[in-house]
Design a protein around this motif. Structure first.
Motif, PDB file in Angstrom:
ATOM      1  N   CYS A 191      -4.275   5.323  -9.732  1.00 51.74           N
ATOM      2  CA  CYS A 191      -4.397   5.493  -8.394  1.00 51.74           C
ATOM      3  C   CYS A 191      -3.521   6.670  -8.363  1.00 51.74           C
ATOM      4  O   CYS A 191      -2.732   7.244  -9.020  1.00 51.74           O
TER       5      CYS A 191
ATOM      6  N   VAL B 216      -2.814  -2.771  -5.703  1.00 51.94           N
ATOM      7  CA  VAL B 216      -3.846  -1.738  -4.996  1.00 51.94           C
ATOM      8  C   VAL B 216      -3.394  -0.428  -5.178  1.00 51.94           C
ATOM      9  O   VAL B 216      -2.239  -0.061  -5.440  1.00 51.94           O
TER      10      VAL B 216
ATOM     11  N   ARG C 204      -6.464  -6.125  -0.186  1.00 51.49           N
ATOM     12  CA  ARG C 204      -7.128  -5.656  -1.129  1.00 51.49           C
ATOM     13  C   ARG C 204      -7.709  -4.204  -0.736  1.00 51.49           C
ATOM     14  O   ARG C 204      -7.944  -3.352  -1.190  1.00 51.49           O
ATOM     15  N   LYS C 205      -7.980  -4.284   0.689  1.00 53.01           N
ATOM     16  CA  LYS C 205      -8.464  -2.955   1.270  1.00 53.01           C
ATOM     17  C   LYS C 205      -8.337  -2.875   2.742  1.00 53.01           C
ATOM     18  O   LYS C 205      -8.183  -4.178   3.347  1.00 53.01           O
TER      19      LYS C 205
ATOM     20  N   CYS D  96      -7.107  -0.325   6.364  1.00 50.41           N
ATOM     21  CA  CYS D  96      -5.824   0.321   6.931  1.00 50.41           C
ATOM     22  C   CYS D  96      -5.104  -0.442   8.128  1.00 50.41           C
ATOM     23  O   CYS D  96      -5.707  -1.062   8.553  1.00 50.41           O
TER      24      CYS D  96
ATOM     25  N   CYS E 252      -2.716   2.310   4.153  1.00 47.13           N
ATOM     26  CA  CYS E 252      -3.995   2.040   3.532  1.00 47.13           C
ATOM     27  C   CYS E 252      -4.068   1.646   2.144  1.00 47.13           C
ATOM     28  O   CYS E 252      -3.199   2.014   1.317  1.00 47.13           O
TER      29      CYS E 252
ATOM     30  N   CYS F 110      -6.727   0.341  -1.256  1.00 47.75           N
ATOM     31  CA  CYS F 110      -8.127   0.011  -1.943  1.00 47.75           C
ATOM     32  C   CYS F 110      -7.795  -0.190  -3.305  1.00 47.75           C
ATOM     33  O   CYS F 110      -6.617  -0.062  -3.800  1.00 47.75           O
ATOM     34  N   VAL F 111      -8.926  -0.697  -4.096  1.00 51.66           N
ATOM     35  CA  VAL F 111      -8.867  -0.958  -5.462  1.00 51.66           C
ATOM     36  C   VAL F 111      -9.700   0.026  -6.068  1.00 51.66           C
ATOM     37  O   VAL F 111     -10.840   0.023  -5.865  1.00 51.66           O
ATOM     38  N   SER F 112      -9.216   0.936  -7.085  1.00 49.99           N
ATOM     39  CA  SER F 112     -10.107   1.773  -7.819  1.00 49.99           C
ATOM     40  C   SER F 112     -10.737   0.958  -9.013  1.00 49.99           C
ATOM     41  O   SER F 112     -10.447  -0.043  -9.529  1.00 49.99           O
TER      42      SER F 112
ATOM     43  N   CYS G 170      -9.508   5.734  -5.604  1.00 59.11           N
ATOM     44  CA  CYS G 170     -10.035   5.498  -4.382  1.00 59.11           C
ATOM     45  C   CYS G 170      -8.942   5.837  -3.227  1.00 59.11           C
ATOM     46  O   CYS G 170      -9.254   6.026  -2.121  1.00 59.11           O
ATOM     47  N   ASN G 171      -7.663   6.053  -3.425  1.00 53.34           N
ATOM     48  CA  ASN G 171      -6.765   6.676  -2.531  1.00 53.34           C
ATOM     49  C   ASN G 171      -6.750   7.753  -2.246  1.00 53.34           C
ATOM     50  O   ASN G 171      -6.138   8.324  -1.394  1.00 53.34           O
TER      51      ASN G 171
END
Length: 171
Positions: A39, A108, A139-140, A142, A155, A157-159, A167-168
């Protein structure tokens, strides 16, 4: 004994990641392990800071100076030439080894941003856990909250694993 070995190997990998040179993308790609998920991790100080800014303080100093206690702040600090939001593709291409964290289980990729009058005033990117009170871990998505005259946005997300852009990047 096995647990101590795993901890030592993890610590050595973490120290090695911190020592990776950022001079070329090739050396970074050779040193970042593709089985992990990464991340972005840094704090953009906002539009009040530009190429004329001399800033050599810590997150604690920054939070105290700005009066923003209790918000996330992660080094390194990112200041852009003209105070605009950073070019995330540029950061990834030329500085990836110094602006990433390795996401661990349950974490995340996140961005915690402050807005005033519709304009972003600062943002912190990180590996973390996010949970809305009374709900399952996030997990994802905003989430925003109004605090006085500011709007706070978180916000998450999971890369995926590997050397793909975190993903961020996309918030």
């Amino acid at each position: 004994m096995k647990l101590i070995y795993q901890v030592l190997v993890s610590l050595i990998c973490f120290i090695y990641l911190l020592e990776v040179e950022s001079s070329t993308s090739k050396s970074v790609e050779e040193n970042l392990n593709s089985k992990w998920s990464y991340c972005f991790e840094f704090t953009w100080l906002g539009p009040d800071y530009d190429n004329s800014t001399q800033y050599n303080s810590t997150c604690a100093d920054y939070l105290e100076e700005s009066g923003a206690k209790g918000i996330p702040c992660n080094p390194p600090f990112v200041i852009t030439y003209n105070g605009t939001f950073p070019d995330m593709d540029y950061l990834w291409k030329y500085h990836k080894s110094s602006i990433v964290c390795r996401r661990s289980s349950g974490q995340v990729c996140a961005r915690y941003a402050y807005y005033y009058n519709g304009a972003m005033t600062n943002a912190t990117y990180m590996c973390t856990k996010v949970q809305v009170v009374g709900e399952e871990p996030v997990r994802k998505g905003c989430f925003t909250q109004k605090i006085n005259d500011f709007e706070v946005e978180v916000c998450a997300c999971v890369s995926g694993q590997g050397l793909y852009k975190p993903c961020n990047l996309h918030f």
